[in-house]
Design a protein around this motif. Sequence first.
Motif, PDB file in Angstrom:
ATOM      1  N   UNK A   1       6.275  22.008 -20.078  1.00 20.18           N
ATOM      2  CA  UNK A   1       6.537  22.584 -18.765  1.00 20.18           C
ATOM      3  C   UNK A   1       5.246  22.667 -17.969  1.00 20.18           C
ATOM      4  N   UNK A   2       4.641  21.520 -17.715  1.00 17.42           N
ATOM      5  CA  UNK A   2       3.373  21.522 -17.005  1.00 17.42           C
ATOM      6  C   UNK A   2       3.438  20.603 -15.819  1.00 17.42           C
ATOM      7  N   UNK A   3       2.666  20.932 -14.824  1.00 16.99           N
ATOM      8  CA  UNK A   3       2.663  20.158 -13.599  1.00 16.99           C
ATOM      9  C   UNK A   3       1.257  20.140 -13.041  1.00 16.99           C
ATOM     10  N   UNK A   4       0.804  18.993 -12.608  1.00 15.68           N
ATOM     11  CA  UNK A   4      -0.541  18.917 -12.049  1.00 15.68           C
ATOM     12  C   UNK A   4      -0.471  18.670 -10.560  1.00 15.68           C
ATOM     13  N   UNK A   5      -1.545  18.995  -9.871  1.00 16.13           N
ATOM     14  CA  UNK A   5      -1.650  18.764  -8.445  1.00 16.13           C
ATOM     15  C   UNK A   5      -2.605  17.609  -8.217  1.00 16.13           C
ATOM     16  N   UNK A   6      -2.146  16.586  -7.535  1.00 17.08           N
ATOM     17  CA  UNK A   6      -2.963  15.403  -7.293  1.00 17.08           C
ATOM     18  C   UNK A   6      -3.276  15.327  -5.814  1.00 17.08           C
ATOM     19  N   UNK A   7      -4.556  15.413  -5.454  1.00 19.71           N
ATOM     20  CA  UNK A   7      -4.923  15.371  -4.049  1.00 19.71           C
ATOM     21  C   UNK A   7      -5.037  13.940  -3.553  1.00 19.71           C
ATOM     22  N   UNK A   8      -4.827  13.763  -2.288  1.00 18.27           N
ATOM     23  CA  UNK A   8      -4.851  12.440  -1.688  1.00 18.27           C
ATOM     24  C   UNK A   8      -6.256  11.997  -1.335  1.00 18.27           C
ATOM     25  N   UNK A   9      -7.265  12.664  -1.869  1.00 14.51           N
ATOM     26  CA  UNK A   9      -8.636  12.287  -1.542  1.00 14.51           C
ATOM     27  C   UNK A   9      -9.186  13.198  -0.472  1.00 14.51           C
ATOM     28  N   UNK A  10     -10.299  12.803   0.122  1.00 16.00           N
ATOM     29  CA  UNK A  10     -10.939  13.653   1.116  1.00 16.00           C
ATOM     30  C   UNK A  10     -10.439  13.417   2.527  1.00 16.00           C
ATOM     31  N   UNK A  11      -9.633  12.384   2.717  1.00 11.80           N
ATOM     32  CA  UNK A  11      -9.101  12.117   4.045  1.00 11.80           C
ATOM     33  C   UNK A  11      -7.687  12.662   4.154  1.00 11.80           C
ATOM     34  N   UNK A  12      -7.243  12.852   5.368  1.00 17.05           N
ATOM     35  CA  UNK A  12      -5.870  13.295   5.588  1.00 17.05           C
ATOM     36  C   UNK A  12      -4.932  12.214   5.072  1.00 17.05           C
ATOM     37  N   UNK A  13      -3.979  12.543   4.198  1.00 17.11           N
ATOM     38  CA  UNK A  13      -3.223  11.536   3.476  1.00 17.11           C
ATOM     39  C   UNK A  13      -2.300  10.683   4.331  1.00 17.11           C
ATOM     40  N   UNK A  14      -1.953  11.132   5.541  1.00 14.66           N
ATOM     41  CA  UNK A  14      -1.030  10.367   6.348  1.00 14.66           C
ATOM     42  C   UNK A  14      -1.725   9.357   7.265  1.00 14.66           C
ATOM     43  N   UNK A  15      -3.049   9.262   7.221  1.00 11.10           N
ATOM     44  CA  UNK A  15      -3.739   8.457   8.227  1.00 11.10           C
ATOM     45  C   UNK A  15      -3.975   7.016   7.805  1.00 11.10           C
ATOM     46  N   UNK A  16      -3.494   6.614   6.622  1.00 10.06           N
ATOM     47  CA  UNK A  16      -3.689   5.237   6.209  1.00 10.06           C
ATOM     48  C   UNK A  16      -2.536   4.782   5.320  1.00 10.06           C
ATOM     49  N   UNK A  17      -2.362   3.467   5.286  1.00  9.55           N
ATOM     50  CA  UNK A  17      -1.314   2.890   4.447  1.00  9.55           C
ATOM     51  C   UNK A  17      -1.825   2.741   3.014  1.00  9.55           C
ATOM     52  N   UNK A  18      -0.894   2.802   2.077  1.00  9.15           N
ATOM     53  CA  UNK A  18      -1.229   2.584   0.683  1.00  9.15           C
ATOM     54  C   UNK A  18      -0.100   1.797   0.020  1.00  9.15           C
ATOM     55  N   UNK A  19      -0.381   1.262  -1.158  1.00 11.14           N
ATOM     56  CA  UNK A  19       0.636   0.485  -1.852  1.00 11.14           C
ATOM     57  C   UNK A  19       1.870   1.343  -2.095  1.00 11.14           C
ATOM     58  N   UNK A  20       3.027   0.786  -1.781  1.00  9.29           N
ATOM     59  CA  UNK A  20       4.252   1.578  -1.849  1.00  9.29           C
ATOM     60  C   UNK A  20       5.458   0.668  -2.038  1.00  9.29           C
ATOM     61  N   UNK A  21       6.542   1.259  -2.478  1.00  5.64           N
ATOM     62  CA  UNK A  21       7.830   0.575  -2.587  1.00  5.64           C
ATOM     63  C   UNK A  21       8.879   1.415  -1.890  1.00  5.64           C
ATOM     64  N   UNK A  22       9.629   0.811  -0.975  1.00  8.38           N
ATOM     65  CA  UNK A  22      10.724   1.521  -0.324  1.00  8.38           C
ATOM     66  C   UNK A  22      12.030   1.177  -1.041  1.00  8.38           C
ATOM     67  N   UNK A  23      12.921   2.163  -1.113  1.00  7.25           N
ATOM     68  CA  UNK A  23      14.168   2.021  -1.860  1.00  7.25           C
ATOM     69  C   UNK A  23      15.359   2.182  -0.921  1.00  7.25           C
ATOM     70  N   UNK A  24      16.231   1.179  -0.898  1.00  7.26           N
ATOM     71  CA  UNK A  24      17.393   1.188  -0.020  1.00  7.26           C
ATOM     72  C   UNK A  24      18.594   1.828  -0.716  1.00  7.26           C
ATOM     73  N   UNK A  25      19.588   2.204   0.082  1.00  6.04           N
ATOM     74  CA  UNK A  25      20.777   2.863  -0.458  1.00  6.04           C
ATOM     75  C   UNK A  25      21.590   1.951  -1.370  1.00  6.04           C
ATOM     76  N   UNK A  26      21.455   0.642  -1.212  1.00  6.89           N
ATOM     77  CA  UNK A  26      22.228  -0.284  -2.048  1.00  6.89           C
ATOM     78  C   UNK A  26      21.563  -0.577  -3.385  1.00  6.89           C
TER      79      UNK A  26
END
Length: 204
Positions: A1-26
């Motif tokens: 029952x453990x959980x860690x907090x992972x920070x997005x670095x020193x920059x505001x996390x929404x200001x740049x793109x990063x590798x990602x996968x989008x998932x559709x409803x189908x």
Amino acid sequence: MISSVVFAGNSIPFDKYEEATIHFHDGTSIRGFGKITVTSRIKFKTTEDGEPDTWTELMLKGITLHRELVDIDFLYIKVDRRKTLRLLEVIELGEISIFAEASSTLLPFTVYFNVGGLGSPDILSNNLLGVPNSYDQEVSFDIYAKKENEEAINFTTVFKFKKVATKFFKNCPQIVDRLQDRKYKRGDIIEMVYYYNDYCAALD
């Protein structure tokens, strides 16, 4: 029952793109580069230098951000008393699922949880982040629990927590007893969900 907090670095996390996968409803997915906006929209492009498109819950089920050490999943979730779906970070998926949504006095900001890492749910107590961060400010985050085919409940801000939690976990006598004895409080909601999925799910 453990959980860690992972920070997005020193920059505001929404200001740049990063590798990602989008998932559709189908059930299909596309890998590329994405970011999450403060309005729960997803901006995504298939190449780093490509033009991004904006996606919402109408088209997508969610997004996975691929970090160096961990993949972070977000899903669009219907929340009780909210008209629009919220893009929430997945902490645990099970008979009862649990999600997190972070905010601070300075937006945009986010805090990422990763079940199985270092740290403890105790940092959730009092809705405060109990570790240092580069933003030098108090960060609060809401924790949502959701049963299948039901809307998610924000247990961080819900009115009459013990009454609502007792009804929510009514099929698990151990949790109900601890709630009545005040051994479980608002800050223990993650531990309660883990316990339910491990020991009480079959009783539902």
